[in-house]
Design a protein around this motif. Sequence first.
Motif, PDB file in Angstrom:
ATOM      1  N   MET A  67       0.840  -1.184   0.000  1.00  0.00           N
ATOM      2  CA  MET A  67       0.000   0.000   0.000  1.00  0.00           C
ATOM      3  C   MET A  67       0.876   1.235   0.000  1.00  0.00           C
ATOM      4  SD  MET A  67      -2.724   1.125   2.857  1.00  0.00           S
ATOM      5  CE  MET A  67      -3.809   2.453   2.513  1.00  0.00           C
ATOM      6  N   ILE A  68       0.496   2.204  -0.782  1.00  0.00           N
ATOM      7  CA  ILE A  68       1.210   3.474  -0.861  1.00  0.00           C
ATOM      8  C   ILE A  68       0.309   4.565  -0.303  1.00  0.00           C
ATOM      9  CG2 ILE A  68       2.233   5.165  -2.418  1.00  0.00           C
ATOM     10  CD1 ILE A  68       2.907   2.848  -4.283  1.00  0.00           C
ATOM     11  N   LEU A  69       0.890   5.420   0.536  1.00  0.00           N
ATOM     12  CA  LEU A  69       0.113   6.509   1.122  1.00  0.00           C
ATOM     13  C   LEU A  69       0.004   7.673   0.148  1.00  0.00           C
ATOM     14  CD1 LEU A  69       1.630   6.634   4.713  1.00  0.00           C
ATOM     15  CD2 LEU A  69      -0.505   5.584   4.018  1.00  0.00           C
ATOM     16  N   THR A  70      -1.166   8.279   0.114  1.00  0.00           N
ATOM     17  CA  THR A  70      -1.349   9.488  -0.695  1.00  0.00           C
ATOM     18  C   THR A  70      -0.707  10.659   0.037  1.00  0.00           C
ATOM     19  OG1 THR A  70      -3.436  10.100   0.347  1.00  0.00           O
ATOM     20  CG2 THR A  70      -3.557   8.606  -1.563  1.00  0.00           C
ATOM     21  N   GLU A  71      -0.538  11.769  -0.656  1.00  0.00           N
ATOM     22  CA  GLU A  71       0.054  12.953  -0.038  1.00  0.00           C
ATOM     23  C   GLU A  71      -0.785  13.431   1.143  1.00  0.00           C
ATOM     24  OE1 GLU A  71       3.017  14.482  -0.454  1.00  0.00           O
ATOM     25  OE2 GLU A  71       3.419  12.735  -1.705  1.00  0.00           O
ATOM     26  N   ASP A  72      -2.100  13.364   1.003  1.00  0.00           N
ATOM     27  CA  ASP A  72      -2.985  13.784   2.091  1.00  0.00           C
ATOM     28  C   ASP A  72      -2.812  12.882   3.307  1.00  0.00           C
ATOM     29  OD1 ASP A  72      -5.023  15.466   3.165  1.00  0.00           O
ATOM     30  OD2 ASP A  72      -6.444  13.803   2.897  1.00  0.00           O
ATOM     31  N   GLN A  73      -2.694  11.592   3.090  1.00  0.00           N
ATOM     32  CA  GLN A  73      -2.500  10.649   4.187  1.00  0.00           C
ATOM     33  C   GLN A  73      -1.158  10.884   4.875  1.00  0.00           C
ATOM     34  OE1 GLN A  73      -3.089   7.118   1.825  1.00  0.00           O
ATOM     35  NE2 GLN A  73      -5.038   6.673   2.845  1.00  0.00           N
ATOM     36  N   LYS A  74      -0.135  11.204   4.101  1.00  0.00           N
ATOM     37  CA  LYS A  74       1.176  11.482   4.673  1.00  0.00           C
ATOM     38  C   LYS A  74       1.121  12.693   5.589  1.00  0.00           C
ATOM     39  CE  LYS A  74       3.989   9.596   0.941  1.00  0.00           C
ATOM     40  NZ  LYS A  74       4.968   9.925  -0.109  1.00  0.00           N
ATOM     41  N   LYS A  81      -2.270  12.427  13.449  1.00  0.00           N
ATOM     42  CA  LYS A  81      -3.015  11.366  14.122  1.00  0.00           C
ATOM     43  C   LYS A  81      -2.170  10.729  15.217  1.00  0.00           C
ATOM     44  CE  LYS A  81      -6.063  10.272  10.303  1.00  0.00           C
ATOM     45  NZ  LYS A  81      -6.578   9.279   9.378  1.00  0.00           N
ATOM     46  N   VAL A  82      -0.874  10.596  14.978  1.00  0.00           N
ATOM     47  CA  VAL A  82       0.026  10.040  15.989  1.00  0.00           C
ATOM     48  C   VAL A  82       0.063  10.965  17.205  1.00  0.00           C
ATOM     49  CG1 VAL A  82       2.433   9.466  16.523  1.00  0.00           C
ATOM     50  CG2 VAL A  82       1.441   8.749  14.350  1.00  0.00           C
ATOM     51  N   GLU A  83       0.232  12.257  16.966  1.00  0.00           N
ATOM     52  CA  GLU A  83       0.273  13.239  18.056  1.00  0.00           C
ATOM     53  C   GLU A  83      -1.039  13.210  18.851  1.00  0.00           C
ATOM     54  OE1 GLU A  83       2.692  15.203  19.100  1.00  0.00           O
ATOM     55  OE2 GLU A  83       4.097  15.350  17.442  1.00  0.00           O
ATOM     56  N   LYS A  84      -2.157  13.176  18.147  1.00  0.00           N
ATOM     57  CA  LYS A  84      -3.468  13.161  18.797  1.00  0.00           C
ATOM     58  C   LYS A  84      -3.648  11.889  19.621  1.00  0.00           C
ATOM     59  CE  LYS A  84      -8.372  13.599  17.809  1.00  0.00           C
ATOM     60  NZ  LYS A  84      -9.405  13.746  16.784  1.00  0.00           N
ATOM     61  N   TYR A  85      -3.206  10.763  19.083  1.00  0.00           N
ATOM     62  CA  TYR A  85      -3.299   9.482  19.773  1.00  0.00           C
ATOM     63  C   TYR A  85      -2.549   9.537  21.101  1.00  0.00           C
ATOM     64  CZ  TYR A  85      -3.234   4.388  20.372  1.00  0.00           C
ATOM     65  OH  TYR A  85      -3.398   3.106  20.852  1.00  0.00           O
ATOM     66  N   ALA A 115       1.933   4.384  19.600  1.00  0.00           N
ATOM     67  CA  ALA A 115       0.909   5.080  18.813  1.00  0.00           C
ATOM     68  C   ALA A 115       1.039   4.755  17.330  1.00  0.00           C
ATOM     69  CB  ALA A 115       1.020   6.590  19.028  1.00  0.00           C
ATOM     70  N   VAL A 116       2.258   4.784  16.807  1.00  0.00           N
ATOM     71  CA  VAL A 116       2.479   4.480  15.389  1.00  0.00           C
ATOM     72  C   VAL A 116       2.062   3.042  15.086  1.00  0.00           C
ATOM     73  CG1 VAL A 116       4.247   4.165  13.609  1.00  0.00           C
ATOM     74  CG2 VAL A 116       4.284   6.200  15.035  1.00  0.00           C
ATOM     75  N   LEU A 117       2.475   2.118  15.939  1.00  0.00           N
ATOM     76  CA  LEU A 117       2.141   0.711  15.705  1.00  0.00           C
ATOM     77  C   LEU A 117       0.637   0.463  15.801  1.00  0.00           C
ATOM     78  CD1 LEU A 117       5.097  -1.039  17.557  1.00  0.00           C
ATOM     79  CD2 LEU A 117       4.796  -0.696  15.096  1.00  0.00           C
ATOM     80  N   SER A 118      -0.028   1.107  16.745  1.00  0.00           N
ATOM     81  CA  SER A 118      -1.482   0.951  16.873  1.00  0.00           C
ATOM     82  C   SER A 118      -2.209   1.501  15.656  1.00  0.00           C
ATOM     83  CB  SER A 118      -1.980   1.653  18.134  1.00  0.00           C
ATOM     84  OG  SER A 118      -1.497   1.011  19.271  1.00  0.00           O
ATOM     85  N   LEU A 119      -1.765   2.674  15.184  1.00  0.00           N
ATOM     86  CA  LEU A 119      -2.401   3.263  14.008  1.00  0.00           C
ATOM     87  C   LEU A 119      -2.113   2.447  12.750  1.00  0.00           C
ATOM     88  CD1 LEU A 119      -1.834   7.041  14.778  1.00  0.00           C
ATOM     89  CD2 LEU A 119      -4.019   5.832  14.739  1.00  0.00           C
ATOM     90  N   GLU A 139      -4.521  -0.349  12.959  1.00  0.00           N
ATOM     91  CA  GLU A 139      -5.888   0.125  12.723  1.00  0.00           C
ATOM     92  C   GLU A 139      -6.160   0.377  11.240  1.00  0.00           C
ATOM     93  OE1 GLU A 139      -8.502   4.105  13.776  1.00  0.00           O
ATOM     94  OE2 GLU A 139      -7.011   3.419  15.235  1.00  0.00           O
ATOM     95  N   TYR A 140      -5.186   0.991  10.560  1.00  0.00           N
ATOM     96  CA  TYR A 140      -5.363   1.331   9.143  1.00  0.00           C
ATOM     97  C   TYR A 140      -4.797   0.285   8.193  1.00  0.00           C
ATOM     98  CZ  TYR A 140      -6.852   5.898  10.745  1.00  0.00           C
ATOM     99  OH  TYR A 140      -7.540   6.921  11.358  1.00  0.00           O
ATOM    100  N   GLU A 141      -4.283  -0.808   8.755  1.00  0.00           N
ATOM    101  CA  GLU A 141      -3.712  -1.904   7.975  1.00  0.00           C
ATOM    102  C   GLU A 141      -2.613  -1.429   7.020  1.00  0.00           C
ATOM    103  OE1 GLU A 141      -6.976  -3.974   6.161  1.00  0.00           O
ATOM    104  OE2 GLU A 141      -7.800  -4.600   8.081  1.00  0.00           O
ATOM    105  N   ILE A 142      -1.664  -0.708   7.624  1.00  0.00           N
ATOM    106  CA  ILE A 142      -0.519  -0.176   6.883  1.00  0.00           C
ATOM    107  C   ILE A 142       0.743  -0.752   7.522  1.00  0.00           C
ATOM    108  CG2 ILE A 142       0.708   1.907   6.159  1.00  0.00           C
ATOM    109  CD1 ILE A 142      -1.876   3.463   6.687  1.00  0.00           C
ATOM    110  N   GLU A 143       1.706  -1.122   6.719  1.00  0.00           N
ATOM    111  CA  GLU A 143       2.968  -1.647   7.220  1.00  0.00           C
ATOM    112  C   GLU A 143       3.816  -0.500   7.802  1.00  0.00           C
ATOM    113  OE1 GLU A 143       3.970  -4.862   7.382  1.00  0.00           O
ATOM    114  OE2 GLU A 143       1.958  -5.369   6.691  1.00  0.00           O
TER     115      GLU A 143
END
Length: 75
Positions: A1-8, A14-18, A29-33, A36-40
């Motif tokens: 999966m490749i992240l879009t610019e908006d997702q980047k 989202k990490v900071e908020k978490y 936080a990074v690992l949980s997200l 959650e989003y099924e991203i490596e």
Amino acid sequence: MILTEDQKKTFSKKVEKYVQEKGGSYIDAVLSLCEEYEIEPPIVARALSKPVVEKIKMEGQDLNLLPKPENKLPI
């Protein structure tokens, strides 16, 4: 999966908020997200902002997962 610019742009926010809302470490936080989003994690690593990367680096050093910088004066 490749992240879009908006997702980047929003992933670091989202990490900071978490961390603010749920506490814990930035690493967790990074690992949980990622789960959650099924991203490596290696894909997300390239999308993190410099401040988040620095906080993760400091956590890694505190946990002895990364070497601490040498603070010696040059001879």
